[in-house]
Design a protein around this motif. Structure first.
Motif, PDB file in Angstrom:
ATOM      1  N   GLN A   1       0.849  -1.187   0.000  1.00  0.00           N
ATOM      2  CA  GLN A   1       0.000   0.000   0.000  1.00  0.00           C
ATOM      3  C   GLN A   1       0.884   1.236   0.000  1.00  0.00           C
ATOM      4  O   GLN A   1       1.960   1.241   0.594  1.00  0.00           O
ATOM      5  CB  GLN A   1      -0.980   0.003   1.168  1.00  0.00           C
ATOM      6  N   THR A   2       0.416   2.275  -0.688  1.00  0.00           N
ATOM      7  CA  THR A   2       1.184   3.506  -0.822  1.00  0.00           C
ATOM      8  C   THR A   2       0.237   4.678  -1.074  1.00  0.00           C
ATOM      9  O   THR A   2      -0.814   4.492  -1.689  1.00  0.00           O
ATOM     10  CB  THR A   2       2.225   3.396  -1.962  1.00  0.00           C
ATOM     11  N   PRO A   3       0.590   5.882  -0.616  1.00  0.00           N
ATOM     12  CA  PRO A   3      -0.234   7.056  -0.931  1.00  0.00           C
ATOM     13  C   PRO A   3      -0.177   7.353  -2.430  1.00  0.00           C
ATOM     14  O   PRO A   3       0.873   7.224  -3.063  1.00  0.00           O
ATOM     15  CB  PRO A   3       0.406   8.186  -0.146  1.00  0.00           C
ATOM     16  N   CYS A   4      -1.322   7.765  -2.972  1.00  0.00           N
ATOM     17  CA  CYS A   4      -1.389   8.103  -4.396  1.00  0.00           C
ATOM     18  C   CYS A   4      -2.620   8.973  -4.639  1.00  0.00           C
ATOM     19  O   CYS A   4      -3.734   8.576  -4.279  1.00  0.00           O
ATOM     20  CB  CYS A   4      -1.470   6.826  -5.232  1.00  0.00           C
ATOM     21  N   CYS A   5      -2.427  10.131  -5.216  1.00  0.00           N
ATOM     22  CA  CYS A   5      -3.529  11.034  -5.595  1.00  0.00           C
ATOM     23  C   CYS A   5      -4.451  11.342  -4.420  1.00  0.00           C
ATOM     24  O   CYS A   5      -5.676  11.407  -4.574  1.00  0.00           O
ATOM     25  CB  CYS A   5      -4.330  10.434  -6.752  1.00  0.00           C
ATOM     26  N   GLY A   6      -3.894  11.486  -3.233  1.00  0.00           N
ATOM     27  CA  GLY A   6      -4.685  11.801  -2.052  1.00  0.00           C
ATOM     28  C   GLY A   6      -5.450  10.613  -1.482  1.00  0.00           C
ATOM     29  O   GLY A   6      -6.271  10.780  -0.582  1.00  0.00           O
ATOM     30  N   GLN A   7      -5.194   9.434  -1.973  1.00  0.00           N
ATOM     31  CA  GLN A   7      -5.857   8.198  -1.533  1.00  0.00           C
ATOM     32  C   GLN A   7      -4.779   7.180  -1.160  1.00  0.00           C
ATOM     33  O   GLN A   7      -3.593   7.471  -1.215  1.00  0.00           O
ATOM     34  CB  GLN A   7      -6.718   7.619  -2.667  1.00  0.00           C
ATOM     35  N   VAL A   8      -5.202   5.967  -0.805  1.00  0.00           N
ATOM     36  CA  VAL A   8      -4.259   4.871  -0.571  1.00  0.00           C
ATOM     37  C   VAL A   8      -4.460   3.845  -1.680  1.00  0.00           C
ATOM     38  O   VAL A   8      -5.558   3.319  -1.871  1.00  0.00           O
ATOM     39  CB  VAL A   8      -4.489   4.201   0.804  1.00  0.00           C
ATOM     40  N   LEU A   9      -3.399   3.600  -2.436  1.00  0.00           N
ATOM     41  CA  LEU A   9      -3.411   2.581  -3.480  1.00  0.00           C
ATOM     42  C   LEU A   9      -2.864   1.306  -2.878  1.00  0.00           C
ATOM     43  O   LEU A   9      -1.830   1.323  -2.221  1.00  0.00           O
ATOM     44  CB  LEU A   9      -2.557   3.029  -4.666  1.00  0.00           C
ATOM     45  N   TRP A  10      -3.552   0.188  -3.081  1.00  0.00           N
ATOM     46  CA  TRP A  10      -3.111  -1.068  -2.485  1.00  0.00           C
ATOM     47  C   TRP A  10      -3.348  -2.227  -3.435  1.00  0.00           C
ATOM     48  O   TRP A  10      -4.137  -2.133  -4.374  1.00  0.00           O
ATOM     49  CB  TRP A  10      -3.832  -1.316  -1.160  1.00  0.00           C
ATOM     50  N   ALA A  11      -2.607  -3.312  -3.185  1.00  0.00           N
ATOM     51  CA  ALA A  11      -2.760  -4.547  -3.963  1.00  0.00           C
ATOM     52  C   ALA A  11      -2.620  -5.723  -3.010  1.00  0.00           C
ATOM     53  O   ALA A  11      -1.885  -5.662  -2.035  1.00  0.00           O
ATOM     54  CB  ALA A  11      -1.700  -4.625  -5.063  1.00  0.00           C
ATOM     55  N   TRP A  12      -3.344  -6.790  -3.308  1.00  0.00           N
ATOM     56  CA  TRP A  12      -3.261  -7.988  -2.465  1.00  0.00           C
ATOM     57  C   TRP A  12      -1.898  -8.655  -2.581  1.00  0.00           C
ATOM     58  O   TRP A  12      -1.384  -9.195  -1.613  1.00  0.00           O
ATOM     59  CB  TRP A  12      -4.344  -9.000  -2.847  1.00  0.00           C
ATOM     60  N   ASN A  13      -1.316  -8.636  -3.768  1.00  0.00           N
ATOM     61  CA  ASN A  13      -0.008  -9.242  -3.995  1.00  0.00           C
ATOM     62  C   ASN A  13       0.568  -8.687  -5.293  1.00  0.00           C
ATOM     63  O   ASN A  13      -0.072  -7.847  -5.944  1.00  0.00           O
ATOM     64  CB  ASN A  13      -0.104 -10.776  -4.012  1.00  0.00           C
ATOM     65  N   THR A  14       1.749  -9.124  -5.678  1.00  0.00           N
ATOM     66  CA  THR A  14       2.400  -8.617  -6.877  1.00  0.00           C
ATOM     67  C   THR A  14       1.552  -8.852  -8.121  1.00  0.00           C
ATOM     68  O   THR A  14       1.434  -7.976  -8.977  1.00  0.00           O
ATOM     69  CB  THR A  14       3.790  -9.263  -7.058  1.00  0.00           C
ATOM     70  N   GLU A  15       0.952 -10.020  -8.237  1.00  0.00           N
ATOM     71  CA  GLU A  15       0.143 -10.335  -9.407  1.00  0.00           C
ATOM     72  C   GLU A  15      -1.043  -9.374  -9.534  1.00  0.00           C
ATOM     73  O   GLU A  15      -1.386  -8.944 -10.625  1.00  0.00           O
ATOM     74  CB  GLU A  15      -0.342 -11.787  -9.347  1.00  0.00           C
ATOM     75  N   HIS A  16      -1.664  -9.028  -8.415  1.00  0.00           N
ATOM     76  CA  HIS A  16      -2.756  -8.062  -8.417  1.00  0.00           C
ATOM     77  C   HIS A  16      -2.252  -6.690  -8.871  1.00  0.00           C
ATOM     78  O   HIS A  16      -2.897  -6.006  -9.668  1.00  0.00           O
ATOM     79  CB  HIS A  16      -3.380  -7.990  -7.019  1.00  0.00           C
ATOM     80  N   GLY A  17      -1.077  -6.279  -8.369  1.00  0.00           N
ATOM     81  CA  GLY A  17      -0.485  -5.011  -8.797  1.00  0.00           C
ATOM     82  C   GLY A  17      -0.193  -4.991 -10.282  1.00  0.00           C
ATOM     83  O   GLY A  17      -0.458  -3.994 -10.964  1.00  0.00           O
ATOM     84  N   LEU A  18       0.319  -6.104 -10.806  1.00  0.00           N
ATOM     85  CA  LEU A  18       0.605  -6.188 -12.244  1.00  0.00           C
ATOM     86  C   LEU A  18      -0.687  -6.156 -13.059  1.00  0.00           C
ATOM     87  O   LEU A  18      -0.744  -5.540 -14.129  1.00  0.00           O
ATOM     88  CB  LEU A  18       1.409  -7.451 -12.552  1.00  0.00           C
ATOM     89  N   TRP A  19      -1.736  -6.814 -12.570  1.00  0.00           N
ATOM     90  CA  TRP A  19      -3.033  -6.772 -13.252  1.00  0.00           C
ATOM     91  C   TRP A  19      -3.549  -5.331 -13.318  1.00  0.00           C
ATOM     92  O   TRP A  19      -4.008  -4.873 -14.362  1.00  0.00           O
ATOM     93  CB  TRP A  19      -4.043  -7.666 -12.530  1.00  0.00           C
ATOM     94  N   MET A  20      -3.455  -4.609 -12.186  1.00  0.00           N
ATOM     95  CA  MET A  20      -3.917  -3.215 -12.184  1.00  0.00           C
ATOM     96  C   MET A  20      -3.084  -2.359 -13.133  1.00  0.00           C
ATOM     97  O   MET A  20      -3.619  -1.480 -13.813  1.00  0.00           O
ATOM     98  CB  MET A  20      -3.898  -2.635 -10.770  1.00  0.00           C
TER      99      MET A  20
END
Length: 146
Positions: free
Chosen positions: A73-92
């Motif tokens: 999880q990381t701050p992004c555009c005034g929100q929190v961007l998160w992913a369940w795992n690397t594969e989810h992050g790559l899908w997004m």
């Protein structure tokens, strides 16, 4: 020959990455894994716990099964961007990067696909670059911690 952007279709089932998550160990704060059998384990301190029921935090940076905070999880555009795992992050990343996004017709348009549940700030064209940079950070963080 057409100059149209290729259409990218995203599967409604979300992919196999839904079954696992990278979480924060509640004991030592390191990277821990929750597997398909609902068991979360930390390789750093040997903490482990099996979840017997689902909690389903789908709109918070928490694992939907164990309820533990997500590692990615990381701050992004005034929100929190998160992913369940690397594969989810790559899908997004693939979804956000796509210029033309299409959905499959399944007897009518429904709001049951994963991409239809993404917040508008993630899918907005004006946020494309900051979201992609944040997703790069998430994927890199997980790869470094492995």
């Amino acid at each position: 020959m057409s100059n149209a952007q290729p259409s990218i279709e995203f599967q409604a089932d979300g992919g196999p990455w839904w079954e696992t998550a990278v979480v924060v160990c509640p004991k030592c704060g390191s990277r821990a894994n929750r597997d398909r059998r609902r068991r979360a384990t930390c390789p750093s301190c040997a903490w482990s716990k099996t979840t017997t029921r689902s909690i389903y935090y789908l709109h918070e940076p928490r694992d939907p099964i164990s309820g533990l905070d997500l590692w990615l999880q990381t701050p992004c555009c005034g929100q929190v961007l998160w992913a369940w795992n690397t594969e989810h992050g790559l899908w997004m990343q693939g979804y956000v990067r796509a210029k033309l996004r299409s959905r499959r017709w399944i007897g009518g348009w429904r709001n049951n696909s994963l991409q239809s549940r993404l917040p508008q700030w993630i899918t907005s064209a004006k946020n494309r670059e900051p979201v992609l940079k944040a997703l790069d950070r998430l994927v890199e963080r997980d790869l470094q911690a492995r």
